[in-house]
Scaffold this motif. Structure first.
Motif, PDB file in Angstrom:
ATOM      1  N   GLY A   1       1.200  -1.230  -0.021  1.00  0.00           N
ATOM      2  CA  GLY A   1      -0.436   0.457   0.086  1.00  0.00           C
ATOM      3  C   GLY A   1       0.582   1.427  -0.249  1.00  0.00           C
ATOM      4  N   ILE A   2       2.172   1.310   0.625  1.00  0.00           N
ATOM      5  CA  ILE A   2       2.916   2.464   0.732  1.00  0.00           C
ATOM      6  C   ILE A   2       3.351   2.481  -0.075  1.00  0.00           C
ATOM      7  N   LEU A   3       3.536   1.374  -1.194  1.00  0.00           N
ATOM      8  CA  LEU A   3       4.951   1.515  -1.785  1.00  0.00           C
ATOM      9  C   LEU A   3       3.623   1.918  -3.394  1.00  0.00           C
ATOM     10  N   ILE A   4       2.769   1.173  -3.242  1.00  0.00           N
ATOM     11  CA  ILE A   4       1.954   1.653  -5.015  1.00  0.00           C
ATOM     12  C   ILE A   4       0.864   3.330  -4.282  1.00  0.00           C
ATOM     13  N   GLY A   5       0.338   3.189  -2.464  1.00  0.00           N
ATOM     14  CA  GLY A   5      -0.311   4.629  -2.554  1.00  0.00           C
ATOM     15  C   GLY A   5       0.061   6.252  -2.541  1.00  0.00           C
ATOM     16  N   VAL A   6       1.389   6.201  -1.558  1.00  0.00           N
ATOM     17  CA  VAL A   6       2.080   7.292  -1.492  1.00  0.00           C
ATOM     18  C   VAL A   6       2.832   7.862  -2.976  1.00  0.00           C
ATOM     19  N   PRO A   7       3.224   7.253  -3.773  1.00  0.00           N
ATOM     20  CA  PRO A   7       3.463   8.300  -4.958  1.00  0.00           C
ATOM     21  C   PRO A   7       2.633   8.346  -5.980  1.00  0.00           C
ATOM     22  N   ALA A   8       1.546   7.625  -5.985  1.00  0.00           N
ATOM     23  CA  ALA A   8       0.320   8.050  -6.110  1.00  0.00           C
ATOM     24  C   ALA A   8      -0.244   8.731  -6.096  1.00  0.00           C
ATOM     25  N   ILE A   9      -0.199   9.399  -4.979  1.00  0.00           N
ATOM     26  CA  ILE A   9      -0.925  10.997  -4.376  1.00  0.00           C
ATOM     27  C   ILE A   9      -0.428  11.779  -4.529  1.00  0.00           C
ATOM     28  N   PHE A  10       1.372  11.532  -5.069  1.00  0.00           N
ATOM     29  CA  PHE A  10       2.043  12.276  -5.035  1.00  0.00           C
ATOM     30  C   PHE A  10       2.242  12.716  -7.155  1.00  0.00           C
ATOM     31  N   LEU A  11       1.821  11.917  -7.516  1.00  0.00           N
ATOM     32  CA  LEU A  11       1.320  11.668  -9.026  1.00  0.00           C
ATOM     33  C   LEU A  11       0.102  12.928  -9.363  1.00  0.00           C
ATOM     34  N   LEU A  12      -0.945  12.718  -8.550  1.00  0.00           N
ATOM     35  CA  LEU A  12      -2.204  13.721  -8.480  1.00  0.00           C
ATOM     36  C   LEU A  12      -1.620  14.664  -8.664  1.00  0.00           C
ATOM     37  N   HIS A  13      -0.966  14.812  -7.088  1.00  0.00           N
ATOM     38  CA  HIS A  13      -0.664  16.593  -6.826  1.00  0.00           C
ATOM     39  C   HIS A  13       0.532  17.296  -8.090  1.00  0.00           C
ATOM     40  N   TYR A  14       1.360  16.544  -8.536  1.00  0.00           N
ATOM     41  CA  TYR A  14       2.393  17.004 -10.085  1.00  0.00           C
ATOM     42  C   TYR A  14       0.733  16.880 -11.161  1.00  0.00           C
ATOM     43  N   LEU A  15       0.403  15.961 -10.812  1.00  0.00           N
ATOM     44  CA  LEU A  15      -1.073  16.450 -12.095  1.00  0.00           C
ATOM     45  C   LEU A  15      -1.833  17.628 -12.228  1.00  0.00           C
ATOM     46  N   ILE A  16      -2.110  17.590 -10.904  1.00  0.00           N
ATOM     47  CA  ILE A  16      -3.433  18.995 -10.650  1.00  0.00           C
ATOM     48  C   ILE A  16      -2.194  19.876 -10.532  1.00  0.00           C
TER      49      ILE A  16
ATOM     50  N   GLY B   1       9.798   0.945   9.722  1.00  0.00           N
ATOM     51  CA  GLY B   1       9.900   0.463   8.030  1.00  0.00           C
ATOM     52  C   GLY B   1       9.041   1.253   7.477  1.00  0.00           C
ATOM     53  N   PHE B   2       7.063   1.116   8.156  1.00  0.00           N
ATOM     54  CA  PHE B   2       6.088   1.866   6.934  1.00  0.00           C
ATOM     55  C   PHE B   2       6.800   3.226   7.179  1.00  0.00           C
ATOM     56  N   VAL B   3       6.706   3.894   7.972  1.00  0.00           N
ATOM     57  CA  VAL B   3       7.024   4.818   8.782  1.00  0.00           C
ATOM     58  C   VAL B   3       8.251   6.206   7.622  1.00  0.00           C
ATOM     59  N   VAL B   4       9.192   4.794   7.913  1.00  0.00           N
ATOM     60  CA  VAL B   4      10.569   5.710   7.362  1.00  0.00           C
ATOM     61  C   VAL B   4      10.251   5.452   5.773  1.00  0.00           C
ATOM     62  N   ALA B   5       9.696   4.708   5.274  1.00  0.00           N
ATOM     63  CA  ALA B   5       9.362   4.335   3.838  1.00  0.00           C
ATOM     64  C   ALA B   5       8.368   5.549   2.953  1.00  0.00           C
ATOM     65  N   ALA B   6       7.026   5.725   3.801  1.00  0.00           N
ATOM     66  CA  ALA B   6       6.789   7.243   4.031  1.00  0.00           C
ATOM     67  C   ALA B   6       6.296   7.831   3.334  1.00  0.00           C
ATOM     68  N   MET B   7       7.773   8.314   4.464  1.00  0.00           N
ATOM     69  CA  MET B   7       8.374   9.734   4.644  1.00  0.00           C
ATOM     70  C   MET B   7       9.111   9.964   3.254  1.00  0.00           C
ATOM     71  N   PHE B   8      10.181   8.765   3.298  1.00  0.00           N
ATOM     72  CA  PHE B   8      11.168   9.053   2.363  1.00  0.00           C
ATOM     73  C   PHE B   8      10.803   9.365   1.411  1.00  0.00           C
ATOM     74  N   PHE B   9       9.672   8.547   0.120  1.00  0.00           N
ATOM     75  CA  PHE B   9       8.751   8.988  -0.646  1.00  0.00           C
ATOM     76  C   PHE B   9       8.228  10.322  -0.612  1.00  0.00           C
ATOM     77  N   THR B  10       8.314  10.246   0.019  1.00  0.00           N
ATOM     78  CA  THR B  10       7.417  12.354   0.582  1.00  0.00           C
ATOM     79  C   THR B  10       8.848  13.340   0.535  1.00  0.00           C
ATOM     80  N   HIS B  11       9.744  12.913   1.667  1.00  0.00           N
ATOM     81  CA  HIS B  11      10.855  13.628   1.011  1.00  0.00           C
ATOM     82  C   HIS B  11      11.607  14.197  -0.468  1.00  0.00           C
TER      83      HIS B  11
END
Length: 298
Positions: A62-77, A246-256
């Motif tokens: 969910g983190i691997l797919i969901g977090v980048p998907a949210i940011f892709l939407l942000h980038y497009l919108i 690891g859940f939190v680190v991975a999600a925040m790493f993608f965010t950063h």
């Protein structure tokens, strides 16, 4: 530079190879664990089995797919904020800051993907690819271990939270707006501060729990007497904590990664050459810009 990096990594790679060939990674690696098979060694067994078989992999997916998907939407919108980088530049980070940050960044760029490969090892069919990923995970954890304490000490004062950060959080740092308006932030904004604490303190927890699992046959009698847990349950607890953090680190790493590479065009340059454009500093870190003005550094 490449020669120095090679000289640093060569002994680390040798250590990983030695560890991989150690008898504890052979057939006897489980039976060699002190306390394994005894009645008192099964306390965390059901919980660990449940989490490992039912929850950990889906959450990571969910983190691997969901977090980048949210940011892709942000980038497009919303799109990125773009600042000019050809005008006046202000020095923000010194050479020591940049070296330590780059060491940590390189570590995470390897540790996070290899961690995901190990989580989904069966999907990749196991074998040499997953084994090499495990060894790289260990090697670059050593590099991060070297960097994490200096990084914590040099930025801990600037990373303390204050009321300005609450204002930043209330507007989500202005990232939902296409306008370039000053946001309430000092040298680091609230998002960067959150990543700092997760990367440093969370990183230290990951180092400790990871080392416990990597050196699983090491005598942990001191910890067993302190906690009342058998060694196998200590290893299970280490695995549980390692995954949850690891859940939190991975999600925040993608965010950063998204914020520094895409959301703010050219933001990553500040940690490469140590400078930020004046407009970028005024908009994204206005309180820090005013501080530099008072000190006569701008």
């Amino acid at each position: 530079m490449n020669k120095r990096l090679g000289a640093l990594l060569l002994p680390l790679m040798g250590s990983a190879v030695f560890a991989a060939d150690n008898p504890i990674w052979g057939e006897g690696r489980i039976t060699n664990i002190f306390g394994y098979g005894k009645a008192e060694s099964t306390n965390l067994g059901p919980l660990f089995t449940l989490l490992q078989s039912e929850y950990f992999a889906p959450i990571f997916l969910g983190i691997l797919i969901g977090v980048p998907a949210i940011f892709l939407l942000h980038y497009l919108i919303v799109g990125p904020k773009v600042f000019p980088h050809g005008g006046k530049k202000i020095k923000v980070f010194g050479i020591f800051n940049r070296i330590i940050h780059q060491m940590a960044a390189i570590s995470f760029i390897v540790i996070v993907p290899t961690g995901f490969i190990m989580v989904f090892g069966s999907f990749f069919g196991g074998g040499d690819f997953v084994r090499i990923s495990k060894n790289l995970h260990g090697i670059f954890t050593i590099l991060f271990t070297i960097a994490v304490i200096p990084m914590f000490l040099m930025w801990v004062k600037d990373a303390l939270f204050n009321l300005i950060d609450l204002k930043w959080m209330m507007i989500l740092g202005g990232y939902l707006s296409k306008e370039k308006k000053p946001v309430p932030a000092g040298k680091f904004n609230a998002g960067q501060k959150m990543w700092f604490w997760i990367a440093t303190l969370g990183g230290m927890v990951m180092i400790i729990t990871g080392a416990m699992m990597y050196l699983l046959d090491f005598d942990m009698s001191m910890l067993t007497s302190m906690t009342g847990l058998s060694q196998i349950d200590l290893l299970r607890l280490a695995a549980i904590v390692h995954n949850i953090v690891g859940f939190v680190v991975a999600a925040m790493f993608f965010t950063h990664l998204y914020m520094s590479l895409f959301a703010i065009k050219g933001a990553v340059n500040s940690i490469i050459d140590g400078h930020m454009g004046e407009e970028e500093l005024k908009i994204l870190h206005p309180y820090y810009h005013k501080k530099l003005q008072k000190e006569g550094k701008v």
